[in-house]
Design a protein around this motif. Structure first.
Motif, PDB file in Angstrom:
ATOM      1  N   GLY A 405       0.774  -1.236   0.000  1.00  0.00           N
ATOM      2  CA  GLY A 405       0.000   0.000   0.000  1.00  0.00           C
ATOM      3  C   GLY A 405       0.800   1.278   0.000  1.00  0.00           C
ATOM      4  N   THR A 406       2.017   1.249  -0.514  1.00  0.00           N
ATOM      5  CA  THR A 406       2.807   2.474  -0.558  1.00  0.00           C
ATOM      6  C   THR A 406       3.755   2.423  -1.753  1.00  0.00           C
ATOM      7  OG1 THR A 406       4.247   3.952   0.740  1.00  0.00           O
ATOM      8  CG2 THR A 406       4.591   1.573   1.009  1.00  0.00           C
ATOM      9  N   ASN A 407       4.390   3.548  -2.042  1.00  0.00           N
ATOM     10  CA  ASN A 407       5.176   3.704  -3.266  1.00  0.00           C
ATOM     11  C   ASN A 407       6.559   4.258  -2.918  1.00  0.00           C
ATOM     12  OD1 ASN A 407       5.906   3.931  -5.949  1.00  0.00           O
ATOM     13  ND2 ASN A 407       4.454   5.550  -6.446  1.00  0.00           N
ATOM     14  N   PRO A 408       7.412   3.452  -2.261  1.00  0.00           N
ATOM     15  CA  PRO A 408       8.692   3.966  -1.767  1.00  0.00           C
ATOM     16  C   PRO A 408       9.627   4.465  -2.857  1.00  0.00           C
ATOM     17  CG  PRO A 408       8.629   1.568  -1.627  1.00  0.00           C
ATOM     18  CD  PRO A 408       7.248   2.022  -1.952  1.00  0.00           C
ATOM     19  N   ALA A 409       9.464   4.000  -4.092  1.00  0.00           N
ATOM     20  CA  ALA A 409      10.332   4.469  -5.172  1.00  0.00           C
ATOM     21  C   ALA A 409      10.113   5.947  -5.464  1.00  0.00           C
ATOM     22  CB  ALA A 409      10.097   3.654  -6.434  1.00  0.00           C
ATOM     23  N   VAL A 410       9.018   6.507  -4.945  1.00  0.00           N
ATOM     24  CA  VAL A 410       8.741   7.938  -5.095  1.00  0.00           C
ATOM     25  C   VAL A 410       8.885   8.672  -3.764  1.00  0.00           C
ATOM     26  CG1 VAL A 410       6.905   9.624  -5.546  1.00  0.00           C
ATOM     27  CG2 VAL A 410       7.254   7.711  -7.102  1.00  0.00           C
ATOM     28  N   SER A 411       8.393   8.068  -2.685  1.00  0.00           N
ATOM     29  CA  SER A 411       8.237   8.810  -1.435  1.00  0.00           C
ATOM     30  C   SER A 411       9.471   8.824  -0.543  1.00  0.00           C
ATOM     31  CB  SER A 411       7.059   8.239  -0.642  1.00  0.00           C
ATOM     32  OG  SER A 411       7.244   6.865  -0.376  1.00  0.00           O
ATOM     33  N   LEU A 412      10.366   7.856  -0.697  1.00  0.00           N
ATOM     34  CA  LEU A 412      11.545   7.827   0.168  1.00  0.00           C
ATOM     35  C   LEU A 412      12.612   8.798  -0.305  1.00  0.00           C
ATOM     36  CD1 LEU A 412      12.001   4.050   0.968  1.00  0.00           C
ATOM     37  CD2 LEU A 412      11.826   5.864   2.651  1.00  0.00           C
ATOM     38  N   PRO A 413      13.450   9.284   0.611  1.00  0.00           N
ATOM     39  CA  PRO A 413      14.599  10.080   0.184  1.00  0.00           C
ATOM     40  C   PRO A 413      15.518   9.261  -0.723  1.00  0.00           C
ATOM     41  CG  PRO A 413      14.294  10.195   2.573  1.00  0.00           C
ATOM     42  CD  PRO A 413      13.383   9.128   2.078  1.00  0.00           C
ATOM     43  N   ASP A 414      16.246   9.938  -1.582  1.00  0.00           N
ATOM     44  CA  ASP A 414      17.183   9.287  -2.505  1.00  0.00           C
ATOM     45  C   ASP A 414      16.469   8.200  -3.307  1.00  0.00           C
ATOM     46  OD1 ASP A 414      19.375   8.478  -3.905  1.00  0.00           O
ATOM     47  OD2 ASP A 414      20.670   8.144  -2.162  1.00  0.00           O
ATOM     48  N   ALA A 415      15.482   8.628  -4.076  1.00  0.00           N
ATOM     49  CA  ALA A 415      14.660   7.687  -4.836  1.00  0.00           C
ATOM     50  C   ALA A 415      15.477   6.871  -5.820  1.00  0.00           C
ATOM     51  CB  ALA A 415      13.552   8.450  -5.563  1.00  0.00           C
ATOM     52  N   ASP A 416      16.547   7.431  -6.340  1.00  0.00           N
ATOM     53  CA  ASP A 416      17.381   6.673  -7.282  1.00  0.00           C
ATOM     54  C   ASP A 416      17.997   5.459  -6.595  1.00  0.00           C
ATOM     55  OD1 ASP A 416      16.827   8.402  -9.344  1.00  0.00           O
ATOM     56  OD2 ASP A 416      18.655   9.589  -9.093  1.00  0.00           O
ATOM     57  N   LEU A 417      18.479   5.638  -5.361  1.00  0.00           N
ATOM     58  CA  LEU A 417      19.033   4.520  -4.603  1.00  0.00           C
ATOM     59  C   LEU A 417      17.962   3.465  -4.359  1.00  0.00           C
ATOM     60  CD1 LEU A 417      21.375   4.453  -1.558  1.00  0.00           C
ATOM     61  CD2 LEU A 417      19.139   3.372  -1.357  1.00  0.00           C
ATOM     62  N   VAL A 418      16.740   3.922  -4.021  1.00  0.00           N
ATOM     63  CA  VAL A 418      15.652   2.988  -3.739  1.00  0.00           C
ATOM     64  C   VAL A 418      15.326   2.158  -4.969  1.00  0.00           C
ATOM     65  CG1 VAL A 418      13.198   2.814  -3.157  1.00  0.00           C
ATOM     66  CG2 VAL A 418      14.674   4.385  -1.882  1.00  0.00           C
ATOM     67  N   ARG A 419      15.190   2.800  -6.113  1.00  0.00           N
ATOM     68  CA  ARG A 419      14.834   2.065  -7.332  1.00  0.00           C
ATOM     69  C   ARG A 419      15.934   1.069  -7.721  1.00  0.00           C
ATOM     70  NH1 ARG A 419      12.066   7.037  -8.633  1.00  0.00           N
ATOM     71  NH2 ARG A 419      13.997   8.009  -9.366  1.00  0.00           N
ATOM     72  N   ALA A 420      17.181   1.489  -7.554  1.00  0.00           N
ATOM     73  CA  ALA A 420      18.289   0.572  -7.855  1.00  0.00           C
ATOM     74  C   ALA A 420      18.311  -0.594  -6.879  1.00  0.00           C
ATOM     75  CB  ALA A 420      19.619   1.323  -7.813  1.00  0.00           C
ATOM     76  N   ALA A 421      18.011  -0.307  -5.606  1.00  0.00           N
ATOM     77  CA  ALA A 421      18.022  -1.364  -4.592  1.00  0.00           C
ATOM     78  C   ALA A 421      16.940  -2.397  -4.880  1.00  0.00           C
ATOM     79  CB  ALA A 421      17.819  -0.757  -3.209  1.00  0.00           C
ATOM     80  N   LEU A 422      15.754  -1.944  -5.278  1.00  0.00           N
ATOM     81  CA  LEU A 422      14.652  -2.868  -5.523  1.00  0.00           C
ATOM     82  C   LEU A 422      14.991  -3.887  -6.602  1.00  0.00           C
ATOM     83  CD1 LEU A 422      11.630  -0.377  -5.359  1.00  0.00           C
ATOM     84  CD2 LEU A 422      12.320  -2.041  -3.615  1.00  0.00           C
ATOM     85  N   LYS A 423      15.804  -3.497  -7.551  1.00  0.00           N
ATOM     86  CA  LYS A 423      16.171  -4.409  -8.645  1.00  0.00           C
ATOM     87  C   LYS A 423      17.119  -5.521  -8.194  1.00  0.00           C
ATOM     88  CE  LYS A 423      15.601  -0.792 -12.146  1.00  0.00           C
ATOM     89  NZ  LYS A 423      14.326  -1.324 -12.673  1.00  0.00           N
ATOM     90  N   LYS A 424      17.698  -5.378  -6.991  1.00  0.00           N
ATOM     91  CA  LYS A 424      18.644  -6.381  -6.486  1.00  0.00           C
ATOM     92  C   LYS A 424      17.964  -7.491  -5.688  1.00  0.00           C
ATOM     93  CE  LYS A 424      22.526  -3.124  -6.090  1.00  0.00           C
ATOM     94  NZ  LYS A 424      23.559  -2.565  -5.185  1.00  0.00           N
ATOM     95  N   LEU A 425      16.686  -7.324  -5.385  1.00  0.00           N
ATOM     96  CA  LEU A 425      16.002  -8.275  -4.522  1.00  0.00           C
ATOM     97  C   LEU A 425      15.816  -9.633  -5.200  1.00  0.00           C
ATOM     98  CD1 LEU A 425      13.318  -5.823  -3.168  1.00  0.00           C
ATOM     99  CD2 LEU A 425      14.952  -7.065  -1.718  1.00  0.00           C
ATOM    100  N   GLU A 426      15.917 -10.699  -4.404  1.00  0.00           N
ATOM    101  CA  GLU A 426      15.588 -12.037  -4.889  1.00  0.00           C
ATOM    102  C   GLU A 426      14.074 -12.269  -4.896  1.00  0.00           C
ATOM    103  OE1 GLU A 426      17.575 -15.336  -3.126  1.00  0.00           O
ATOM    104  OE2 GLU A 426      19.462 -14.218  -2.881  1.00  0.00           O
ATOM    105  N   LEU A 427      13.401 -11.652  -3.926  1.00  0.00           N
ATOM    106  CA  LEU A 427      11.942 -11.731  -3.860  1.00  0.00           C
ATOM    107  C   LEU A 427      11.407 -10.338  -3.561  1.00  0.00           C
ATOM    108  CD1 LEU A 427       9.277 -13.341  -3.815  1.00  0.00           C
ATOM    109  CD2 LEU A 427       9.613 -13.605  -1.337  1.00  0.00           C
ATOM    110  N   PHE A 428      10.619  -9.817  -4.487  1.00  0.00           N
ATOM    111  CA  PHE A 428      10.061  -8.474  -4.356  1.00  0.00           C
ATOM    112  C   PHE A 428       8.560  -8.593  -4.573  1.00  0.00           C
ATOM    113  CE2 PHE A 428       9.920  -4.054  -6.597  1.00  0.00           C
ATOM    114  CZ  PHE A 428       9.271  -3.513  -5.507  1.00  0.00           C
ATOM    115  N   VAL A 429       7.809  -8.485  -3.476  1.00  0.00           N
ATOM    116  CA  VAL A 429       6.357  -8.647  -3.492  1.00  0.00           C
ATOM    117  C   VAL A 429       5.709  -7.288  -3.248  1.00  0.00           C
ATOM    118  CG1 VAL A 429       4.385  -9.866  -2.471  1.00  0.00           C
ATOM    119  CG2 VAL A 429       6.653 -10.941  -2.504  1.00  0.00           C
TER     120      VAL A 429
END
Length: 550
Positions: A405-429
């Motif tokens: 229910g949230t959109n951390p790729a937009v709302s968290l500080p340093d969104a570029d780091l967040v988006r790059a981090a999400l791509k490293k996950l083995e399981l992203f639900v």
């Protein structure tokens, strides 16, 4: 005799937009929409709605909705059956925990979730997966207030009620553009000003719309709120305005607090120098506060979203405690919550440094929750908070993440780091009600359709500790399910069927209420034990209620 379609009856529910917690009357139109109006008997808004609440009916369409579970395959996201999606999530979580340990998984939650959903998510991660890596987007807006309350009161308790806003003679807005962000409450306070002559003081580096009605505007330098209220405390002490009896009976550490305040800002002149205000304006504010017993100080994101946020909160609370302007009609510090259920999330332990029911990670409280949940592998230490959590994902420390229910790729500080981090996950639900947003598009592996407002049923808690029912008045879109159900089904697949054998949101709520009262005996402010035995019918009909409800 004409039969009325029961699906088209008017339903009392709650607005999903902000922490005011307005009551809403929703009447389905039979075509997928609904007529929306304010609930005249809900104590939060008494029938008023802001422009966003009034337009809720425009949000009910199926355009862009996520209608069924999807799992990423070699050709992209593909539709799957619920059982397959849930099996996949449980299997991958079990594998990662077995290989890398419980702290390799994390949940990132939202103040948009209902309390029942929040409760099950927190229980699953902290109680049974054994990690406290559960945090929420409320971290970004309310954590400073939580810490300030706990430091001052020993618990995360907002001491006021909305009725205080009607009865105050002085309303001090600190870092709060209530005219825009909490317009229903602002109109209520404006009625007090116009009808009773209450005065407004607005403290903000920017001259917002709220300042247009101010009797005194203090455009202080950013980050100097703590200096201003420290100066006020010193002034109250030096002018004989303290309530020494209250301080002696109900507080501790006052002498040290006053000494610290003197070191930050002593006289009005020193306060003016520290804050960039004129000495005349500082003296005027000090005099207003000193001479007006009924003061409510309202603070919001301008205070909370700061590196000094907790100290700012405590500087405000200290002035109310030192003068006994707290816990009485028309008086008190008041944290204006941003999200509709940030408070409910705090009640169930939605932050990484909380456990559940306003308990924390002390050995006695860990033991208490362990026994209540029958969770031998419960987390025993705090988890990673929002920003640190995504930094850990970027380092490869966290391998699995479930976002609800949230959109951390937009709302968290340093969104570029967040988006790059999400791509490293083995399981992203991701549990969502839309097919696409920046977080989903960052490479989600499993996309689960959650019910949206109008479809889901549960409770929310507003800024004044008032629990309200959010009720369904529409059929779920496609195969959308409640978040509590999705989480429970994964819990069952992980081997914890007995702990997650819920049949309804009411089942979850009753357990949440029972935990709040478990071995409490008045030791914790948050206690809604009186609601732990509600029948399904009583839960469905539950009127708004403030806690504690013992």
């Amino acid at each position: 005799m004409t039969t009325v379609d029961p699906k088209l009856r008017t339903v009392r529910t709650a607005c999903p937009y902000c922490g005011v917690g307005c009551g809403v009357l929703a009447t389905p139109d039979g075509s997928g929409g609904a007529a929306i109006s304010g609930d005249p008997v809900h104590p939060a808004n008494l029938g008023r709605l802001c422009s966003k609440g009034s337009a809720l009916g425009e949000t009910l369409g199926l355009e862009s909705r996520l209608l069924y579970p999807m799992v990423r395959c070699k050709h992209g996201l593909e539709r799957v059956a619920w059982s397959d999606a849930l099996d996949h999530v449980a299997s991958r979580l079990k594998h990662i925990v077995a290989r890398d340990g419980e702290d390799a998984v994390a949940f990132y939650l939202s103040g948009q979730m209902l309390t029942e959903d929040y409760y099950v998510a927190n229980k699953l991660m902290k109680g049974f997966l054994g990690s406290a890596n559960v945090d929420t987007n409320s971290r970004l807006c309310m954590a400073s207030s939580v810490a300030g309350h706990r430091r001052a009161f020993g618990s995360d308790t907002v001491p006021g009620s909305y009725e205080d806003l009607d009865q105050a003679d002085l309303l001090v807005f600190v870092g709060s553009n209530a005219a825009w962000c909490h317009p229903v409450l602002y109109q209520r306070m404006l009625a007090n000003k116009q009808g009773r002559g209450a005065k407004f003081v607005v403290i903000d580096p920017r001259r917002t719309d709220t300042a247009s009605e101010a009797d005194l505007f203090l455009g202080l330098k950013p980050g100097t709120d703590a200096a201003l209220f420290s100066g006020l405390l010193v002034h109250l002490a030096d002018s004989g305005a303290l309530d020494r009896d209250y301080i002696a009976r109900h507080t501790s550490g006052f002498d040290e607090t006053l000494a610290r305040a003197r070191s930050l800002a002593g006289s009005a002149a020193a306060t003016a120098l520290a804050t960039g205000l004129s000495e005349t304006d500082v003296a005027a504010f000090f005099k207003l506060f000193r001479e007006t017993p009924k003061v409510v100080t309202l603070y919001s994101q301008g205070v909370n979203q700061s590196a000094q946020g907790t100290d700012k909160v405590n500087a405000i609370l200290n002035c109310h405690l030192a003068t006994a302007r707290i816990g009485r009609p028309g008086m008190g510090p008041f944290s204006l919550t941003g999200q509709p259920n940030a408070m409910g999330g705090r009640e169930v332990g939605g932050l990484a440094n909380q456990l559940a029911a306003h308990m924390s990670f002390t050995p006695p409280e860990i033991d208490r929750v362990r026994r209540f949940w029958k969770a031998p592998d419960i987390a025993t230490h705090e988890g990673l908070k929002a920003v640190a959590m995504f930094e850990a994902i970027a380092r490869g420390q966290i391998k699995a993440l479930w976002v609800i229910g949230t959109n951390p790729a937009v709302s968290l500080p340093d969104a570029d780091l967040v988006r790059a981090a999400l791509k490293k996950l083995e399981l992203f639900v991701v549990s969502e009600n839309v097919r696409s947003n920046d977080t989903v598009d960052a490479g989600v592996h499993v996309l689960l359709p959650a019910q949206a407002w109008g479809e889901k049923s549960g409770t929310v808690t507003n800024s004044e500790r008032r629990i309200s029912r959010q009720r369904a008045f529409m059929a779920p879109a496609g195969e959308a399910r409640p978040d509590w159900w999705i989480l429970s089904e994964v819990g069952k697949r992980l081997g914890f069927a007995q702990a997650f054998n819920y049949n309804s949101a009411a089942d979850v709520f009753r357990e949440h209420a029972a935990l709040s009262a478990f071995e409490n005996e008045g030791s914790r402010d948050f206690d809604i034990g009186a609601l732990a035995t509600l029948t399904d019918e009583e839960y469905e009909a539950m009127a708004p209620v403030q806690w504690p409800a013992r």
